[in-house]
Design an enzyme around this catalytic site. Sequence first.
Site, PDB file in Angstrom:
ATOM      1  N   GLY A   2       0.768  -1.233   0.000  1.00  0.00           N
ATOM      2  CA  GLY A   2       0.000   0.000   0.000  1.00  0.00           C
ATOM      3  C   GLY A   2       0.797   1.281   0.000  1.00  0.00           C
ATOM      4  O   GLY A   2       0.227   2.376   0.018  1.00  0.00           O
ATOM      5  N   GLY A  10       2.769   2.284  -2.444  1.00  0.00           N
ATOM      6  CA  GLY A  10       2.902   2.808  -3.801  1.00  0.00           C
ATOM      7  C   GLY A  10       4.092   2.271  -4.560  1.00  0.00           C
ATOM      8  O   GLY A  10       4.607   2.944  -5.463  1.00  0.00           O
ATOM      9  N   LYS A  11       4.519   1.041  -4.246  1.00  0.00           N
ATOM     10  CA  LYS A  11       5.656   0.439  -4.962  1.00  0.00           C
ATOM     11  C   LYS A  11       5.372   0.326  -6.456  1.00  0.00           C
ATOM     12  O   LYS A  11       6.200   0.692  -7.288  1.00  0.00           O
ATOM     13  CB  LYS A  11       5.968  -0.958  -4.421  1.00  0.00           C
ATOM     14  CG  LYS A  11       6.514  -1.022  -3.032  1.00  0.00           C
ATOM     15  CD  LYS A  11       6.990  -2.420  -2.703  1.00  0.00           C
ATOM     16  CE  LYS A  11       5.917  -3.462  -2.769  1.00  0.00           C
ATOM     17  NZ  LYS A  11       4.894  -3.321  -1.711  1.00  0.00           N
ATOM     18  N   THR A  12       4.196  -0.224  -6.778  1.00  0.00           N
ATOM     19  CA  THR A  12       3.883  -0.481  -8.188  1.00  0.00           C
ATOM     20  C   THR A  12       3.791   0.818  -8.978  1.00  0.00           C
ATOM     21  O   THR A  12       4.361   0.935 -10.073  1.00  0.00           O
ATOM     22  CB  THR A  12       2.574  -1.278  -8.304  1.00  0.00           C
ATOM     23  OG1 THR A  12       2.726  -2.532  -7.626  1.00  0.00           O
ATOM     24  CG2 THR A  12       2.227  -1.531  -9.763  1.00  0.00           C
ATOM     25  N   SER A  13       3.077   1.815  -8.451  1.00  0.00           N
ATOM     26  CA  SER A  13       2.934   3.078  -9.188  1.00  0.00           C
ATOM     27  C   SER A  13       4.275   3.781  -9.323  1.00  0.00           C
ATOM     28  O   SER A  13       4.583   4.349 -10.391  1.00  0.00           O
ATOM     29  CB  SER A  13       1.912   3.989  -8.503  1.00  0.00           C
ATOM     30  OG  SER A  13       2.247   4.227  -7.157  1.00  0.00           O
ATOM     31  N   ASP A  49       4.681  -9.815  -7.684  1.00  0.00           N
ATOM     32  CA  ASP A  49       3.736  -9.689  -6.582  1.00  0.00           C
ATOM     33  C   ASP A  49       2.488 -10.513  -6.915  1.00  0.00           C
ATOM     34  O   ASP A  49       1.851 -10.276  -7.937  1.00  0.00           O
ATOM     35  CB  ASP A  49       3.360  -8.218  -6.400  1.00  0.00           C
ATOM     36  CG  ASP A  49       2.482  -7.986  -5.173  1.00  0.00           C
ATOM     37  OD1 ASP A  49       1.942  -8.972  -4.637  1.00  0.00           O
ATOM     38  OD2 ASP A  49       2.352  -6.823  -4.766  1.00  0.00           O
ATOM     39  N   THR A  56      -4.121  -1.729  -3.450  1.00  0.00           N
ATOM     40  CA  THR A  56      -3.359  -2.794  -2.801  1.00  0.00           C
ATOM     41  C   THR A  56      -4.003  -3.291  -1.512  1.00  0.00           C
ATOM     42  O   THR A  56      -4.126  -4.509  -1.319  1.00  0.00           O
ATOM     43  CB  THR A  56      -1.916  -2.346  -2.542  1.00  0.00           C
ATOM     44  OG1 THR A  56      -1.317  -1.975  -3.787  1.00  0.00           O
ATOM     45  CG2 THR A  56      -1.100  -3.456  -1.908  1.00  0.00           C
TER      46      THR A  56
END
Length: 591
Positions: A23, A25-28, A50, A509
Amino acid sequence: MYPLFNPNKAVLTPFLFFTGKGGVGKTSTACATAVSLADQGKKVLLVSTDPASNLQDVLDVELTNDPIAIPSVNNLFACNIDPEASAKTYRDKVVGPYRGKLPDSVLSTMEEQLSGACTVEIAAFDEFSHLLSDEDVLNQYDHVLFDTAPTGHTLRLLQLPTAWSGFLDESTHGASCLGPLSGLGEKKELYAKAVESLSNPEKTTLILVSRPDVSSLVEANRASSDLKDIGIQNQLLIINGLLQTHISKDKVSTAFFERQRNALNEIPDTLKDIATFSLPFVSYSLTGVDNLRNLFSHNPVTVMGNEAANKETIRLPGLSKVIDDFSSKNIRVIFTMGKGGVGKTSIASAIAVGLSEKGHRVHLTTTDPAAHLAYTFEGSVLRENLTISSINPEIEVEKYQQEVLSIAGEGLDEEALAYLKEDLESPCTEEIALFRAFADVVEKSENEIVVIDTAPTGHTLLLLDSTEAYHKEMSRSTGDVPESVKKLLPRLRNPAETGVVIVTLAEATPVLEAARLQEDLKRAQIDPKWWVINQSLYATDTIDPVLKGRARAEIEWIKKVKEELASKCAVIPWLHEEKIGYDSLKEFIDA
């Protein structure tokens, strides 16, 4: 406070690993970095391992295990590796030789033991390793970005010689959730080369992503220290979602701004030695290439959505309805569950206070080391029908480890003992150790309602759901299976006795991870009664354009919870201040 992160100006290595708690913001952040590097003319591969990845949602394209070109971004390629599928292959390889030779109940226990997070991570590392060790990859791409990094625990295991021997085939200590790694013995050289690449500062940069809140900063600090210990020294920290300004006449905006700054004032000392950057809190959802490009432009963009969406109203009850439901049905055991940072402790505390106010005798406890119930109730006089306690994971785990080492460690050589000690550091070991402590606390429910913040996962419950597993995981230390343990799982499965509350935020997430948690619990025949959406900006009256824009972005996830995931759902607005003390916690109920 911190300079804004900009990949155009940073000196970046070929391999970039993004890590941090769910949550943050790793992906963004990984996607925006990949788009920015590709826009510079660099050839980039973006990889997610993930299991709950929303990489394809962010890029708005269907992804597979094989890299594909992203149509809207020249030079950018992406793939979404499914470590769950890899873990299934791994399980089949480990368990396969025993089929037809061992009873079905034993095979079932073996399969469940290999269903934990550690096994999935080993399977994911198998995928990392091919990319890190393949010279063709380095020749083909300027940068390879990984959304989600391996943990220090996994890397330390792979560095221990005993992990590659037949020790686990012969050992009866039973603590491993990895199974016989010797089944992957032919990959030892590949894994060693991958670990070497990770430790090379000219090849790899670890990018720690954190929100400006205490829990995610603590997790970033733990990951940083853990990975430094095994040689990954080249690190940088990104504070994601930092509100740049606030509107003084807007109480939500002011409180939001001040709470973030207060958290950053408490940043752990070891993180202060790492180069630190920030990214702004934005009004729009970070999906789609245009929005990803906006993130690094650092130009204020306010997205309020279309007029129809702005007029849309979603009505959900507050926490009082959850409490009324449990009270009327006389539920005796209540768990709050969810990923870190969603507010489980506050919700558990508020439920306990609400039930106490209705005249029930209530016992509140937690196993979350970061959740200090004494602090939550600081300065308040507890009512005589409410008691609190804390199960200390460190104490329980150490006690459990010592018991296992005293029995299983006898006669082992130095290497085997080193492996056993590291194996006992796994997340699954902690869950098993805490299981016994849970059982003792739940026994209290015969005389009072027990509210427990943070519960054993469905995986742990299934792992222990057999005579063989109970004996293996419990009696080896205690000599027999305690009566409280025998009674625990049937009690948790009884909907007339036990209620599970899943706590989430209205973001991608937390909702996706909570959905996976619910499926895990259902496998263990436990059906959550309520979902609580916490800290909702949509449920506030903020006039701040950035926060108001984000509130509109919550609608998609509130709808998903209400219409697809939850049988019953409540919402709590983002509250202006941290609720400390008995009377203050009642404000959760009335919000």
